[in-house]
Scaffold this active site. Structure first.
Site, PDB file in Angstrom:
ATOM      1  N   ASP A 103     -90.596   1.739  28.908  1.00  0.00           N
ATOM      2  CA  ASP A 103     -89.801   2.169  27.758  1.00  0.00           C
ATOM      3  C   ASP A 103     -88.773   3.227  28.156  1.00  0.00           C
ATOM      4  OD1 ASP A 103     -88.850   2.568  25.242  1.00  0.00           O
ATOM      5  OD2 ASP A 103     -90.655   3.533  24.453  1.00  0.00           O
ATOM      6  N   ASP A 282     -82.031  -0.091  25.636  1.00  0.00           N
ATOM      7  CA  ASP A 282     -83.443   0.222  25.404  1.00  0.00           C
ATOM      8  C   ASP A 282     -84.331  -0.933  25.833  1.00  0.00           C
ATOM      9  OD1 ASP A 282     -85.810   1.405  24.474  1.00  0.00           O
ATOM     10  OD2 ASP A 282     -85.532   0.622  22.453  1.00  0.00           O
TER      11      ASP A 282
END
Length: 410
Positions: A103, A282
């Protein structure tokens, strides 16, 4: 404190998983796997939108003046499960292996959502509590320091969260947080900034730069190891041409993340879709999310209609045959996002609640209009077509084409 935190609990979270690491001279590589979360997949858009909402709110909390810290290369494989990518990370001495979501939209590393944390001689309880909300998931627990093993990287004294409660993380053990370290400020009861695994690998002399290279590939399989993280540099075998860098955007709240400025046009006529604005890349988001007003322009240009079953836009086979490329204008460069790149893998249609014969678009609604300082999220369906570099030392983001930029996989 626990009772006070429980009302914050949410649903499920996008992720990235990595597998064994291969060392190449200076950088260290780690394979990552694409993992399909069958339970969460039919709620794909809702999960991404929930994440986007929290990213905006948390980024605004950091403010536009949030600063990033500056600074060998290690490659690590990663797995993509159509909804998330995960990596295998060891914690303790000897290490217990955990499958962690990769992440770049968060920075805390933590374990214990699935496989329980096993304290060893290298484990130390800091006495601090930790809580992080992800929009589609949340965890609460204790903060420890421990030895963390990422392939051939052995990082000592790494601060990690150990979950007592984790909601929204079925099938994974936690998160490998690779975003800006400022995002960790205030997540523990001590309130301090927590150095990320990249920060500590650099300060301990294990890598030559605070750089992570990200390589994903499109796939039609439910779960496959088809990606790689490179710590400390980049892997030239994963991209074509040169890497072009742009500075992290100065616009809040995107500036708190791996944020960039970009505009988007459609087709050979250059139909405007999204005016130049700030957003983020992302790995924890699946789709390409754009502001609601931009999505309306995209829908008009493509003739797509909203599909109630998946929440995505849908086009006919005839419309797909005439679908033109999107063009992402980032810095001085333009990146062509082909018609095939814009569709969900048709072999996986039923896994997201769609029908086998339809064509679904992966460009979707962010859930808010442009002008809010975070007007798009280039999720991993975008990053599967372009090599991505997060250089926290120099506060810049890099992109390059890959052998999969023009793939017809989907």
């Amino acid at each position: 404190m626990l009772a006070r935190l429980l009302p914050i609990v949410a649903l499920a979270v996008a992720a990235v998983v990595a597998k064994p690491i291969v060392v190449r001279d200076s950088p260290v590589t780690l394979s990552v796997a694409r993992r399909f979360n069958v339970t969460a997949a039919p709620n794909l858009l809702k999960i991404d939108q929930a994440r986007a909402k929290v990213l905006k709110a948390q980024g605004l909390g950091h403010g536009k003046d949030a600063k990033l810290k500056k600074a060998g290369i290690f490659d690590v494989p990663v797995t993509n499960g159509a909804v998330d990518y995960t990596a295998s990370v060891g914690v303790g001495t000897p290490p217990t292996q955990y499958n962690l979501i990769v992440d770049t939209g968060s920075s805390n590393t933590w374990v214990g959502a699935g496989t329980a944390y096993t304290p060893t001689n290298s484990s130390k309880d800091t006495g601090e509590e930790v809580i992080v909300e992800y929009g589609s998931g949340i965890f609460f627990g204790e903060e420890y320091t421990d030895t963390v093993t990422i392939g051939d990287l052995t990082i000592t004294g790494q601060s990690i969260g150990v979950a007592e409660i984790a909601i929204g993380f079925d099938g994974v053990d936690g998160i490998l947080g690779l975003g800006p370290d400022d995002l960790t400020e205030g997540t523990t009861s001590g309130g301090e900034v927590i150095p990320t695994v990249v920060d500590n690998a650099f300060s301990q002399g294990l890598i030559d730069a605070k750089v992570v290279g990200i390589s994903f590939e499109p796939t039609t399989e439910l779960s496959v190891t088809n990606g790689e993280l490179t710590f400390g540099g980049t892997d030239s075998s994963k991209y074509t041409g040169e890497i072009a860098y742009v500075p992290v955007t100065s616009t809040s709240p995107a500036s708190s993340y791996v944020g960039i400025d970009q505009s988007i046009t459609y087709g050979s006529a250059g139909t405007p879709i999204l005016s130049s604005t700030a957003g983020i890349t992302d790995t924890g988001t699946t789709l390409v999310l754009i502001a609601s007003d931009a999505l309306s322009a995209y829908q008009k240009a493509t003739g797509a209609v909203a599909d109630s079953a998946t929440g995505l836009l849908k086009i006919t086979q005839e419309q797909f045959a005439n679908l033109e490329s999107l063009f992402f204008h980032i810095g001085q460069n333009t990146y062509e996002f082909t018609a095939n790149a814009q569709i969900w893998p048709r072999a996986l249609n039923t896994a997201i609640g769609g029908d086998a014969d339809s064509v679904y678009l992966i460009v979707a609604d962010l859930g808010s209009n442009s002008g809010e300082g975070l007007d798009f999220i280039d999720g991993f369906t975008f990053l599967e077509r372009f090599y991505n570099v997060w250089d926290s030392e120099n506060s810049r983001v890099g992109f390059a084409t890959t052998p999969f930029t023009d793939a017809t996989t989907n």
